[in-house]
Motif scaffolding. Structure first.
Motif, short mmCIF file in Angstrom:
data_model
loop_
_atom_site.label_atom_id
_atom_site.label_comp_id
_atom_site.label_asym_id
_atom_site.label_seq_id
_atom_site.Cartn_x
_atom_site.Cartn_y
_atom_site.Cartn_z
N ILE A 111 3.78 6.11 12.80
CA ILE A 111 3.77 4.77 12.21
C ILE A 111 4.53 4.77 10.88
N ILE A 112 4.32 5.80 10.07
CA ILE A 112 5.03 5.88 8.80
C ILE A 112 6.54 6.00 9.05
N ASN A 113 6.93 6.81 10.03
CA ASN A 113 8.35 6.92 10.36
C ASN A 113 8.95 5.56 10.72
N SER A 114 8.22 4.78 11.51
CA SER A 114 8.70 3.46 11.91
C SER A 114 8.85 2.53 10.72
N THR A 115 7.85 2.55 9.82
CA THR A 115 7.91 1.66 8.66
C THR A 115 9.04 2.06 7.71
N LEU A 116 9.30 3.35 7.58
CA LEU A 116 10.40 3.80 6.72
C LEU A 116 11.76 3.38 7.29
N ASN A 117 11.78 3.12 8.59
CA ASN A 117 13.00 2.62 9.24
C ASN A 117 13.08 1.10 9.23
N GLY A 118 12.10 0.46 8.54
CA GLY A 118 12.17 -0.99 8.38
C GLY A 118 11.30 -1.80 9.31
N ASP A 119 10.54 -1.16 10.20
CA ASP A 119 9.68 -1.90 11.13
C ASP A 119 8.37 -2.29 10.46
N ARG A 120 7.81 -3.43 10.90
CA ARG A 120 6.42 -3.76 10.55
C ARG A 120 5.58 -3.44 11.79
N VAL A 121 4.51 -2.67 11.60
CA VAL A 121 3.77 -2.10 12.73
C VAL A 121 2.33 -2.59 12.71
N ILE A 122 1.80 -2.88 13.90
CA ILE A 122 0.38 -3.21 14.03
C ILE A 122 -0.20 -2.41 15.20
N GLU A 123 -1.23 -1.62 14.93
CA GLU A 123 -1.88 -0.78 15.95
C GLU A 123 -3.38 -0.97 15.83
N TYR A 124 -4.04 -1.39 16.91
CA TYR A 124 -5.48 -1.60 16.87
C TYR A 124 -6.04 -1.63 18.29
N GLY A 125 -7.37 -1.70 18.39
CA GLY A 125 -8.01 -1.95 19.68
C GLY A 125 -8.39 -0.72 20.47
N HIS A 126 -8.35 0.47 19.84
CA HIS A 126 -8.66 1.68 20.59
C HIS A 126 -9.87 2.42 20.05
N ALA A 127 -10.75 1.72 19.36
CA ALA A 127 -11.93 2.36 18.75
C ALA A 127 -12.78 3.07 19.79
N ASP A 128 -13.01 2.44 20.93
CA ASP A 128 -13.89 3.01 21.95
C ASP A 128 -13.35 4.29 22.57
N ASN A 129 -12.04 4.41 22.66
CA ASN A 129 -11.43 5.57 23.32
C ASN A 129 -11.05 6.66 22.34
N PHE A 130 -11.30 6.42 21.07
CA PHE A 130 -10.80 7.32 20.02
C PHE A 130 -11.66 8.58 19.91
N ASP A 131 -11.00 9.73 19.86
CA ASP A 131 -11.68 11.02 19.67
C ASP A 131 -10.93 11.80 18.60
N ASP A 132 -11.58 12.01 17.45
CA ASP A 132 -10.91 12.71 16.35
C ASP A 132 -11.41 14.15 16.18
N THR A 133 -11.99 14.71 17.25
CA THR A 133 -12.52 16.07 17.19
C THR A 133 -11.42 17.08 16.91
N ASN A 134 -11.73 18.02 16.03
CA ASN A 134 -10.85 19.17 15.74
C ASN A 134 -9.50 18.79 15.13
N LEU A 135 -9.43 17.63 14.48
CA LEU A 135 -8.20 17.29 13.77
C LEU A 135 -8.10 18.11 12.49
N PRO A 136 -6.89 18.38 12.01
CA PRO A 136 -6.75 19.03 10.70
C PRO A 136 -7.32 18.10 9.62
N ARG A 137 -7.73 18.68 8.51
CA ARG A 137 -8.42 17.87 7.50
C ARG A 137 -8.20 18.47 6.12
N ILE A 138 -7.97 17.61 5.15
CA ILE A 138 -7.88 18.02 3.75
C ILE A 138 -9.02 17.34 3.00
N LEU A 139 -9.97 18.13 2.51
CA LEU A 139 -11.13 17.56 1.84
C LEU A 139 -10.71 16.90 0.52
#
Length: 437
Positions: A111-139
């Motif tokens: 998404i950041i890559n797209s916006t840096l290229n001038g796009d306006r982006v909207i992404e939503y509607g996937h809360a139920d299917n979302f799984d963030d297990t084992n993602l990298p993390r910076i406390l």
């Protein structure tokens, strides 16, 4: 290299999401900055729970938008407000380049890559299917503590709450994944792990078909180097004898529980569609009080639709009787898309505020009397800061940012994150004063 910063608003669950976004971005070659003035890309991770939180989120977006006159190239709104008002945000706030819902931040790098290229982006509607297990993390918390999100979403049907529509249905994270994440946190210096979820006591019901918070506590307590485990957001209907016994007997589980009750009157609880009633709540409190040194934090809502003087007085008497060590109050926030929004007999804001002030005045006296009892007692305190010639920190009785602190008189230098023994010498309404032993 592109500099990216995140401003995280709202609850600790948002904090964890922000930390995982930071982890994804770092792994994709972005440079993480803590000062928004240094950012090429800035993400505001928003809260959309109640009116005051929505206002704060929008104010931050507008304020950060001014940085586009300087270095900032891209401004992104993420989180609950974005999930709730996706198109409206992009339309009404021209400074925004992207809007990302609660279940879509896995694609933050693209998404950041797209916006840096001038796009306006909207992404939503996937809360139920979302799984963030084992993602990298910076406390982003101080090194000695961190939050462990044990589930996402909520299956409760509270009539005042929008969260299930924003975060999806209840989804527990597997025990082995949580233990592994806890080990990584401890290896990075964390001594206190704070368990969070929309409802921690329902943990495991979806994947193990039974309430598994006691089991999770036992497994986490086996992590070497972990000192404290703290439980937040424990709904009363999931607090059973097994959990109470685990809190009592597990040395690493601090004798503290955050148990949002919302009200004491059965009629109000019924209108709220809460699962517990006054009798159940009193039984749970009685059992918890049998744990030596137990501290109970709770929250209540005043001014819920139809709340009569009698129902409010019931709440006041309940608070006076139970003498909670920690207590927060919200005035009811009328939120569209909730069942309570269309309920009759909405309460005037002036009356809500009056009732809020009454409860807080009562609790101030209760808190001071509770704190006075601690004078002469010794507590282990984790050092967290220094101001006006005094160190300050937290004992097991206080969760970070929401509870009070213990001020510490010390002639020797203390290190942040260090656990020390303190004798309490004075008490205030919400804080304690002590001296290094």
């Amino acid at each position: 290299m592109v500099n990216v910063g995140i401003i995280s608003l709202g609850c600790a669950k948002n904090t964890v999401d922000s930390e995982k976004m930071l982890g994804i971005l770092k792994n994709n070659g972005y440079n993480i900055v803590s000062d928004e003035n240094d950012a090429d890309v800035l993400i505001v991770n928003t809260c959309g729970f109640i009116e005051s939180a929505k206002r704060e989120s929008i104010d931050y977006i507008i304020e950060m938008g001014k940085l586009k006159e300087k270095k900032l190239k891209v401004l992104i709104a993420a989180g609950c407000l974005s999930e709730r008002y996706k198109e409206e945000l992009l339309k009404e706030l021209p400074e925004l380049d992207a809007v990302i819902g609660t279940g879509d931040f896995l694609r933050i790098s693209e998404i950041i890559n797209s916006t840096l290229n001038g796009d306006r982006v909207i992404e939503y509607g996937h809360a139920d299917n979302f799984d963030d297990t084992n993602l990298p993390r910076i406390l982003s918390t101080p090194k000695h503590y961190g939050y462990l999100k044990i589930s996402e979403g909520c299956n409760n049907k509270c009539t005042f709450c929008i969260i299930p529509k924003l975060r999806g249905h209840y989804r527990s994270i597997k025990i082995e994944d949580l233990v592994n994440e806890a080990k990584r946190m401890v290896n990075n210096g964390v001594k206190e792990i704070i368990l969070i979820a929309q409802d921690t006591t329902k943990y495991g019901i979806d994947i193990y078909k039974k309430l598994m918070l006691p089991t999770l506590l036992r497994k986490l307590s086996e992590v070497e180097g972990l000192k404290w485990i703290r439980i937040l957001y424990a709904y009363p209907d999931g607090i059973n004898d097994e959990l109470i016994d685990e809190i009592k007997t597990n040395d690493k589980v601090v004798k503290y529980i955050d148990m949002p009750l919302q009200h004491s009157n059965d009629n109000v609880l019924k209108r709220m569609k809460r699962y517990t009633r006054r009798k159940n709540i009193e039984e749970i409190i009685k059992k918890l009080r049998q744990i030596p040194g137990m501290v109970i934090r709770t929250t209540f809502i005043v001014g819920f639709p139809g709340e009569t003087d009698e129902e409010f007085n019931d709440l006041k008497e309940f608070i006076i009787e139970k003498k909670f060590e920690r207590l927060g109050v919200f005035t009811y926030s009328r939120e569209e898309d909730t069942e309570a929004y269309n309920m009759p007999k909405q309460i005037k804001e002036s009356l809500k505020l009056k009732r809020y002030d009454e409860i807080m005045s009562i609790q101030k006296d209760i808190s001071l009397k509770n704190n006075i009892k601690y004078i002469g007692c010794n507590f282990e305190v984790v050092v967290e800061g220094f101001e006006n010639g005094l160190y300050y920190g937290r004992s097991y009785m206080d969760a970070p940012e929401i509870d009070g602190v213990t001020y510490i008189k010390s002639n020797k230098k203390l290190n942040y994150g260090e656990f020390i023994n303190v004798r309490i010498t004075n008490a205030f309404e919400y804080d304690l004063m002590g001296e290094l032993m």
